[in-house]
Design an enzyme around this catalytic site. Structure first.
Site, PDB file in Angstrom:
ATOM      1  N   GLU A  81     -16.692  23.152  42.207  1.00 44.24           N
ATOM      2  CA  GLU A  81     -15.642  22.228  42.651  1.00 44.24           C
ATOM      3  C   GLU A  81     -14.509  22.234  41.628  1.00 44.24           C
ATOM      4  OE1 GLU A  81     -17.036  18.380  43.931  1.00 44.24           O
ATOM      5  OE2 GLU A  81     -15.172  17.984  45.017  1.00 44.24           O
ATOM      6  N   ASP A  83     -12.565  20.339  40.115  1.00 40.01           N
ATOM      7  CA  ASP A  83     -12.415  19.498  38.921  1.00 40.01           C
ATOM      8  C   ASP A  83     -13.143  20.113  37.720  1.00 40.01           C
ATOM      9  OD1 ASP A  83     -14.595  18.833  40.629  1.00 40.01           O
ATOM     10  OD2 ASP A  83     -14.986  17.002  39.506  1.00 40.01           O
ATOM     11  N   HIS A 146     -24.113  17.635  43.837  1.00 43.30           N
ATOM     12  CA  HIS A 146     -23.933  17.194  45.217  1.00 43.30           C
ATOM     13  C   HIS A 146     -23.372  18.279  46.139  1.00 43.30           C
ATOM     14  CE1 HIS A 146     -19.375  16.492  45.126  1.00 43.30           C
ATOM     15  NE2 HIS A 146     -19.671  17.005  43.958  1.00 43.30           N
ATOM     16  N   ASP A 165     -22.292  17.125  37.681  1.00 44.61           N
ATOM     17  CA  ASP A 165     -21.952  15.845  38.328  1.00 44.61           C
ATOM     18  C   ASP A 165     -23.100  14.828  38.264  1.00 44.61           C
ATOM     19  OD1 ASP A 165     -19.326  16.363  39.105  1.00 44.61           O
ATOM     20  OD2 ASP A 165     -19.933  17.308  40.982  1.00 44.61           O
ATOM     21  N   HIS A 226     -18.706  14.213  34.009  1.00 38.38           N
ATOM     22  CA  HIS A 226     -17.772  13.083  34.101  1.00 38.38           C
ATOM     23  C   HIS A 226     -18.345  11.913  33.318  1.00 38.38           C
ATOM     24  CE1 HIS A 226     -15.504  14.934  37.387  1.00 38.38           C
ATOM     25  NE2 HIS A 226     -16.620  15.099  38.073  1.00 38.38           N
TER      26      HIS A 226
HETATM   27 FE1  FEO Z   1     -18.473  17.923  42.461  1.00 35.60          FE
HETATM   28 FE2  FEO Z   1     -17.124  16.658  39.626  1.00 35.60          FE
HETATM   29  O1  FEO Z   1     -17.210  17.781  41.114  1.00 35.60           O
END
Ligand code: FEO
Length: 397
Positions: A81, A83, A146, A165, A226
């Site tokens: 993804e 990010d 996810h 994640d 994150h």
């Molecule tokens: Fe599923 Fe933080 O991207």
């Protein structure tokens, strides 16, 4: 600037203090966020993940100040993804021959997004990569935690799980570590992240936690992609995930509604009063779904044992705000929750039944009665509201 995590492991991510939304506008950010990337400098130098594209220049320049980019032996992409992979194109312009280790699905994702044929090395659960000084990386596929391409990477000897994640939060903490964070906000952001992103995959979360525990790997640090890095009692977040994945609920009933001329709002408040009187220990919360943040509401719903949902009837159906909210609710696949429906109307009065039918179809154990209020709440209207409150409280026991 790189920040030491443990021994030769550093954080090289981006703290996103100004971020307000994520996944487009689908996830609200209230307390900032971060995209965490990590550098492991043993005999081999390894970069684990990158940061979101808007910060790619910062990311690459920052790395250049810390190390010679040509010294990076391996890049690990735990998840494609954007990010976490968004800075790859800028980085790979500098070091195009550096091998990238990721899952098969991540190759699909990275090629699909960036149209580049970098030197991909596909890894599976249990595969290892020797990085010298007696240390290895062990890969653990985390499909649907996810995305289908997600994986975690474990660093032996330092006992660090780079979980991507999973176990993260959208929460900016300059000091990086969980023991330095505001604990109330940390818990709030961690459960919001689980409820709004991971909850649909709870059965997989349960199985994956069992698998990780079954590997008997010592875990000193959990370093997600994150939010905070869990170094103080890192297993606490695994324990929390095990609880949240197991049909989590507290003694709470949440009422969600929208209103046109305040009749549905009044009905919601009266319903809250009735429930509180019948069950004084139960936490009761009321939200207008067109005014309150939808992700914050969903977090409260996730914590609840029961919900009540209401809308006026308009055009023989429910308000679009309630319809949209219900579809979001359905997508999160919360389990083991009770529900009730209510509505106000002037003419045809379909709303309460429509909400009830939706909740039943979405798998909610829904009380048989609905509360319908014509025009406005009068003394004689209290009976259906009292009945609904009584039925919901009974069903919730
Ligand atoms: Fe599923 Fe933080 O991207």
């Amino acid at each position: 600037m790189k920040r030491n995590i443990k021994n030769n492991v550093s954080w090289v991510g981006f703290i996103d203090w100004e971020l307000e939304n994520f996944h487009g506008d689908d996830y609200s950010i209230m307390n900032g966020s971060s995209q965490n990337a990590y550098l492991v400098e043993e005999e081999k130098t390894v970069l684990i993940d990158t940061v979101w594209k808007p910060h790619d220049e910062f990311f690459v320049e920052n790395l250049k100040e810390e190390i010679d980019l040509d010294s990076i032996d391996y890049i690990i992409i735990n998840h494609g993804e954007i990010d976490h992979s968004g800075s790859l194109p800028a980085l790979m312009k500098e070091i195009p021959e550096t091998p990238i280790y990721c899952t098969k699905n991540a190759v699909d994702s990275l090629k699909g997004q960036f149209h580049e044929d970098w030197k991909f090395n596909i890894v599976k659960t249990g595969d290892t990569l020797d990085i010298g000084n007696g240390k290895q990386l062990i890969f653990v596929e985390m499909p649907m935690l996810h995305w289908p391409d997600s994986m975690a990477t474990y660093l032996t000897e330092d006992n660090i799980l780079f979980s991507n994640d999973a176990f993260g939060q959208h929460f900016a903490v300059q000091e990086l570590f969980n023991d330095k964070a505001d604990q109330c906000l940390l818990e709030k952001e961690a459960i919001k992240y689980y409820a709004n992103i991971l909850a649909p995959f709870s059965p997989l979360v349960k199985r994956k936690i069992d698998e990780i525990v079954g590997l008997n790997l010592p875990i000193d640090i959990i370093a997600p992609s994150h939010g905070v890095i869990w170094r103080d009692n890192p297993l606490q977040i695994i324990q929390k995930y095990a609880e949240w994945a197991d049909d989590y609920q507290e003694d709470q009933i949440t009422i969600v509604y929208d209103t046109m001329w305040e009749a549905t709002a009044k009905t919601a408040y009266l319903l809250a009063e009735e429930i509180s009187q019948l069950s004084p220990d139960t936490v009761v919360k009321v939200f207008n779904c067109s005014k309150e943040d939808k992700n914050e509401i969903m977090t409260e719903v996730f914590k609840s044992k029961s919900i009540a949902v209401g809308s006026p009837t308009v055009g023989r159906t429910i308000l679009s705000s309630v319809a949209g909210w219900l579809h979001f609710l359905d997508s999160l696949k919360f389990k083991n929750k009770k529900a009730a429906a209510f509505g106000t109307y002037g003419w045809s009065g379909e709303s309460a039944k429509e909400i009830q039918d939706f909740l039943i179809d979405a798998g909610y154990d829904t009380v048989d009665s609905v509360a319908k209020v014509k025009w406005t709440v009068k003394d004689e209207d209290l009976e259906p509201i009292k009945t609904l409150a009584k039925d919901l409280v009974e069903l919730s026991k």
